[in-house]
Design a protein around this motif. Sequence first.
Motif, mmCIF file in Angstrom:
data_model
loop_
_atom_site.group_PDB
_atom_site.id
_atom_site.type_symbol
_atom_site.label_atom_id
_atom_site.label_comp_id
_atom_site.label_asym_id
_atom_site.label_seq_id
_atom_site.Cartn_x
_atom_site.Cartn_y
_atom_site.Cartn_z
ATOM 1 N N GLN A 109 4.290 -13.877 10.398
ATOM 2 C CA GLN A 109 5.887 -14.120 9.442
ATOM 3 C C GLN A 109 6.005 -15.261 8.511
ATOM 4 O OE1 GLN A 109 9.310 -13.967 12.515
ATOM 5 N NE2 GLN A 109 8.149 -11.303 13.097
ATOM 6 N N CYS A 110 5.451 -16.522 9.677
ATOM 7 C CA CYS A 110 6.047 -17.784 9.318
ATOM 8 C C CYS A 110 4.021 -17.938 8.453
ATOM 9 C CB CYS A 110 5.335 -19.045 10.028
ATOM 10 S SG CYS A 110 4.239 -19.618 10.892
ATOM 11 N N ARG A 157 2.484 -5.672 14.943
ATOM 12 C CA ARG A 157 1.975 -5.142 13.507
ATOM 13 C C ARG A 157 0.315 -5.884 13.358
ATOM 14 N NH1 ARG A 157 7.398 -6.643 9.661
ATOM 15 N NH2 ARG A 157 8.746 -6.197 11.606
ATOM 16 N N PRO B 5 3.022 -7.162 -4.023
ATOM 17 C CA PRO B 5 3.326 -8.346 -2.840
ATOM 18 C C PRO B 5 3.958 -9.594 -3.398
ATOM 19 C CG PRO B 5 1.474 -7.187 -2.101
ATOM 20 C CD PRO B 5 1.653 -6.595 -3.636
ATOM 21 N N ARG B 9 3.407 -14.811 0.804
ATOM 22 C CA ARG B 9 2.646 -14.015 0.831
ATOM 23 C C ARG B 9 1.039 -13.529 0.937
ATOM 24 N NH1 ARG B 9 4.511 -8.903 1.093
ATOM 25 N NH2 ARG B 9 3.996 -8.380 3.450
ATOM 26 N N ARG B 10 0.807 -13.635 -0.359
ATOM 27 C CA ARG B 10 -0.523 -13.646 -0.718
ATOM 28 C C ARG B 10 -1.446 -14.562 -0.083
ATOM 29 N NH1 ARG B 10 -3.736 -10.045 -3.832
ATOM 30 N NH2 ARG B 10 -5.113 -10.825 -5.358
ATOM 31 N N MET B 529 10.519 -20.329 7.509
ATOM 32 C CA MET B 529 9.821 -20.964 8.552
ATOM 33 C C MET B 529 9.284 -18.842 9.246
ATOM 34 S SD MET B 529 13.114 -22.497 10.152
ATOM 35 C CE MET B 529 14.179 -22.020 10.195
ATOM 36 N N GLY B 530 8.873 -18.411 8.570
ATOM 37 C CA GLY B 530 9.316 -17.391 9.022
ATOM 38 C C GLY B 530 10.075 -16.337 9.168
ATOM 39 N N ARG B 535 11.538 -13.418 0.836
ATOM 40 C CA ARG B 535 11.751 -12.249 0.632
ATOM 41 C C ARG B 535 13.435 -11.649 0.575
ATOM 42 N NH1 ARG B 535 8.991 -9.579 4.215
ATOM 43 N NH2 ARG B 535 8.592 -7.630 2.431
ATOM 44 N N SER B 764 12.099 -4.525 7.031
ATOM 45 C CA SER B 764 10.285 -5.161 7.977
ATOM 46 C C SER B 764 11.420 -6.553 7.994
ATOM 47 C CB SER B 764 9.793 -5.315 6.896
ATOM 48 O OG SER B 764 8.970 -6.524 7.481
ATOM 49 N N VAL B 765 11.857 -7.203 7.757
ATOM 50 C CA VAL B 765 12.263 -8.434 7.896
ATOM 51 C C VAL B 765 12.770 -8.619 9.274
ATOM 52 C CG1 VAL B 765 13.935 -10.994 7.402
ATOM 53 C CG2 VAL B 765 12.175 -9.239 5.941
ATOM 54 N N GLU B 767 12.938 -6.129 11.827
ATOM 55 C CA GLU B 767 12.213 -5.685 12.541
ATOM 56 C C GLU B 767 11.507 -6.530 13.019
ATOM 57 O OE1 GLU B 767 11.660 -2.951 14.559
ATOM 58 O OE2 GLU B 767 14.000 -2.465 14.057
ATOM 59 N N GLY B 768 11.214 -7.841 12.542
ATOM 60 C CA GLY B 768 10.517 -9.193 12.440
ATOM 61 C C GLY B 768 11.128 -9.975 13.749
ATOM 62 N N GLN B 769 12.040 -10.120 13.255
ATOM 63 C CA GLN B 769 13.647 -10.783 14.185
ATOM 64 C C GLN B 769 13.606 -10.646 15.174
ATOM 65 O OE1 GLN B 769 14.709 -13.938 13.774
ATOM 66 N NE2 GLN B 769 13.327 -13.843 11.718
#
Lengths: 573, 885
Positions: A109-110, A157, B5, B9-10, B529-530, B535, B764-765, B767-769
């Motif tokens: 994430q970050c 992940r 991507p 992120r890359r 900040m993540g 995105r 995906s964002v 799910e990430g949270q």
Amino acid sequence: MQEPQTALDLTVNGTRHTGRDVPGDMSLVHFLHEDLGLTGTKIGCSIGECRACTVAVRPHPGAALVTRQSCMTSMRHVRGWDVVTVEGLATGDTLHPVQEAFLERDAFQCGYCAPGFAMAGRVAVEHAAGERDERGVEALVDAVLGPHVCRCTGYNRYREAIIAVASAATDERPAEPAPEPSPMPETRPPARTVTARLSAEESDALGYTPLFDDPTLELVRLLRDGAEIEHSLLVQYLYAAFSVEVPRYTRLAGWPSHRYGGRPLHLMGVAIEEMTHLDIVNGLLVALGSAPHLGRQQFPYEKDIYPFDFVLEPLSLKSLAKYVYVEASPEAVDPDRPHTPEDRAFIERLYEVLGAGAQPRPNQVGSLYRKVGRVLALLEKREPDRLDYPTWQARLDVLREEGESEHFALFRALFEGTHPALLGAHRVWDPESPDHPVIRLHHATGLPPSGEPVRDETVPALRHLANLHYWAVCMLLDQSYRRGGQFHSAARRHMTGPLRSLGTALAHLGEGVPFDAFVAGYAPGRDERENLLLSRSMVSQTAIAQERYARHLPPDYAHTCAWETLWELSLLE
Amino acid sequence: MADTPPDARRQKITGAKVFASDYRPRDLADEGWPADCAHALLLRSSHVDRPYLRLDLDLLPADLRPDKLVRAQDLTSPPYRNQISAESVQALLPEGEVADYLGQPVAIALYGDFVRFRRAAQELREDAGPLVYGPPQATGPTPTTAQELEEWTHLRATGARRQAHFLLDTTVPQGYSHWSRGRVTFDGTSFVRDNQPDPEADELFRALAAEPTDPTETQLVTTTFTQQTDPAFLEPESGLGWLDRTTGALHLLLGTQSPHGDVPDLRRLLGAGNPAVSSIRLTTTDSGGGFGGRDKSPFAFYLALAAVFSPGPVRLAYDRREQFQGGLKRHGSAVRSLVRTGPDGRLRSMRSFIVLRGGVEANLNGAVLGLAALHATGPYRVPRASVHGIVLERAIPAVGSMRGFGIPQVAFNLETALDRLAVLRLGMDPIAFRLANVLRPHTGPGDGDVDLAGTPLRFHVANAEICAAALAHPLWRTRNDPRRADGTLYGVGFACCMEAFGTSQDSVYSAVHLTDDGRVEVWGQNVDMGQGARRSLEQAARELLGAPVDVRLGVVGPFEKFEKQVDDLGEHRLAGIKLSHGASSASKTAFFHVHVLRETCRALLRLRLVPAARTLLGLPTLAEDVLLAAWRDGAFRLPDHAPVSLAALVAELRRTGAATYAVAHGYFCNGWSSATFRVDGVAHAMDIDALGFATSPEGQVLLPEYQGPLRPPPGEGPGKATVPRSLYAAAGHLVGVEVSPRQGTIRVVDAVTFLDAGDPLLPSVIEGQVEGGLAMGISHTLFEELPEEAGAGPFVNFDRYRMPRYADVTAIRRETVLVPLPPGGVLAGGGPVLRHKGIGEATMTTVSPAIANAVAHALGHTDDRCWPAATPIRVADLPLPAGRP
């Protein structure tokens, strides 16, 4: 404090950096950031806990690729390393499969911890080729990544991404040739014939009468004495550090803010420095072709070097007096020499506290290393090509200097109550004083009576586990000295992780860490391979014991430590 | 994945410079920075019981003495104002004074080279350093949190700066509430409204405080404690500063959640008339985590001071120990609730007393407390309530906002209380009990509930749906099935919440620029900040404009200029629409920023691209809706015409000197502001209140005329007080735990997150949270514990402050259940149809109480003590069943 420069010889992402000196106390990650401008490797904690700073390292050609925490690795320990950082992971514009997998699965994430995960993933993938099945791959990936910290994600992940890449790698055997056996850190000595007798001139230069005419044998004798003393001091200081009352005297104990290198400012600092002294002494032993020595002097000491019994005791005025006395240069506490009124008062008070046991100025630890230095000079004359003599002499200087000036200054300030950590406190060494900074630790062995199990109670369980970690540290160090420092970070991890946590928890209960000597010694095997297997058994035993006694463990006990070490040891099979 | 991507992120996995800590001055040569870099180190006070007398540099080895020091005496007033908050906390402690709080900086030490800085830093971080103190002064005993709570249940407190009170009575027509009466405060004796005593409030408080007289009523008292925690974002705060003495421009580069608030704050510190600093230019980078800990952090003040006094560029970078010592923390809490139910299992009343342990300065204490108090009754219909919160400010480092903003603290109390009440007192299924009591939003005139403030729930919130889904979930239904007898105890627990997102007065800016090569540049105020802000905005802009999108975040400057231009019109003040600049949080992007961005994109599309397309197509009268229907994948695609691409349209706009850049402002307060803009003689109604166009981001922004007055949202109730919150997302967790008495461990083994997120903008964002919220919730519940000496020195690091490692949480069986959003969208007819909610915080709020309730289930629900009353939950504190090994 001396901060010797160290000769740079480091390969980073395929580029060799050599031909200049860098500060020996600089950490690898700071070198990457400030010197090479490579800031992809991240700093999260600076003590090797969070793994954001992980880089992939081949410590010498042909060695297995391992993870190393660049934040806790000093430049003086990286000579000859081949390091890959996140900047070197891709090939041109083609990302490494681990990087691709991270992007595909939105693993981060970050993204701050991602370089550390990527490098650990790179290492896991390399070793995955040796795994037989999916479960083996998963276990490998979990062992390599287990200690990593991420604050944003739930880790899964990352796990899935790396397992996917590692599983693919199991199908492709590495093209590289099998690792070659590691070369010895220094070239082997030439075959020797009959020992030459010591000449009168040589004897004069030594300034004492050696026990042996062969300088090598004499050095081994002296250095093993030195190793025992440094080890004993290390353990005694560590014990004293745990006896300090925290949080009020945290700065005196020093264990919450420990670091490596630098002037020792507290008990933990001195203990850590004793460990680096132990490294120097054992390093020289190995360079001489001798085995490292992790034994500890048994009672009593050879009185001519160390006039006190080895005692694990909480800090007190009496114990401080001993530490001052042992660390002093001959001049500093010699009552027959001229002194300022303050120094004179200090010396008188010192002998008063020491009582009848102390003779004015016998020989002491510093003089041991002066002897070593002179015998080394003799060896240089006889075999000028055998060792890198200037380097070893410089290291011996550091060792002597740190003891006689810095340790002495620290212990004297504590003895006199003038150390900044004691400011504002009164009658500090009076046990009845409310400002007394010491917990009266009860000391007992951690060994159960023979034939009986360790009792399933908190104190016996913690004592036992502390012993296991201590023994594991000693065995790992022994192996490490034989293998160019290969397990130093593992040994340190056990010390600053589980052992620190257990020591704190025991002190909280008014108990000391037992630091029992291991009856079998720390290299009880018949040969290198057996010793390695036995070391692994010891670490395995800590893993078994931490599970067996899990409910007694403090919340900050690091369970992943033993598993990580087992993985590292497995790379040598 | 179909799309390539995105770059950022890359960059993060190839080691490119992304975070503030990655940069050195030499990386900013293109922006005119000199290459040399000084390093700054804060010297902090370790005591609050004795005066700090002076610095004695002789206590340091000669080679480690700083090249330059910045001390309080250097901050002469005017122009400087030696304060880091609106109140009297000094940035640098002057000699002779007792520190305002543990760890207060007394000086900034500057070093010209890295190696000396590093060695000095190690030494200073470990030693008492060169600070000389006077003798200790006698101080009284510090009250425990339990004592503070006890006092507060009688509304007595000391050292308090912030209070929040909600009194609610819906049992009578025109009953009492914040909505109907306005804001109420307490003056130590009685409640006060509009500067007048409020006897109605006093009476309601007394009535609820009276002992229950109805024997069929059940009352349950629950007292809980939660610990202070550190945000522990992985990148310690770090930044670069350089005062360009030729221009007086102070350049700062840092990762902050509040760039727009930081600049005026720094200006106050440095002084408006400071001749050395003519302007402040803040560049924001992505942050290595934030979680609230970079929102109005004191760090920026010290970076700015270091830069102003350093001869050249300077770097200030905390290490982890300094971050633990000086960084913002989450409030520890003590909460007592008194819940009453009738024999029908319906809630009748609730009283709640909340004590948040704050740090030295206000920071975001008021906002956190307000939100904690508003959520004290949770997602439940409570006919009568009396909720009272206070922040006790103590001489410890600043405590501020952190993910959840006070809500996790009260949710832990309420959700364990209700669980216990249902199981032990009422003999009900605890989820069915919740379902019977949850608040339901309005679906038509006259129905629907009100929140604790009395605000009608106009907008969608899925409390009932979440409880129903959990009740039917297999994990819940099989919770009592026999399990293998291996000595571990297994239990399942549930907890839910309805969590406000946004700040209640959300003022949002967005800008979009179309480039010559047919790309879209999005400029945002918020930062990444993540939480996926970049995105999400990318996706929103790409959906509308169909072209590749680059997002620049944390932009400071253009929006401030636009604000001034708009403010000068005077319309917004008149309408009560705020033009301020908010901070970034994990719950703000999807609903707020995405909406204003979309309106900005639509404005460009309708007002600029459509006219240009007519010209290029040679169809000057073609209807707007026909063209808009033909806009796909970045081109107008009409039958029998070659596609007209964005690049071609931009070329046409350039040719005619028309705008390719649009900037807009929207305002949400219980609804979006809206306005009708008159462009080229045509009226366009939009759900924003200010719009501007320019030919380039640097160009003169022209504001189209308004047709008619601005339409502000209905931000106030009859009581004339601003609605505290009106947008809510519901969330819940079902958690399965294994308690091993043998091993002394509590492990989360199953977790189902129920979430009222609306349609995922990026699955995906979301799910990430969900995954991250769960991990952080587990961490707060079972791991984190800040040693008491944290503020006094650089004593804490990740070795002692344990958080779950990879190995601790990867084995959890996890699932996400997203509750569908009805066609009316989030605003349920009360505004534009928006389909995303802010859930970054709601994803962690209910983890703690769900774990506690699962532990209680695992322990057999035998008595009250089965429910843990404090976090972190430790096995040693649990009443384990008899016969344990």
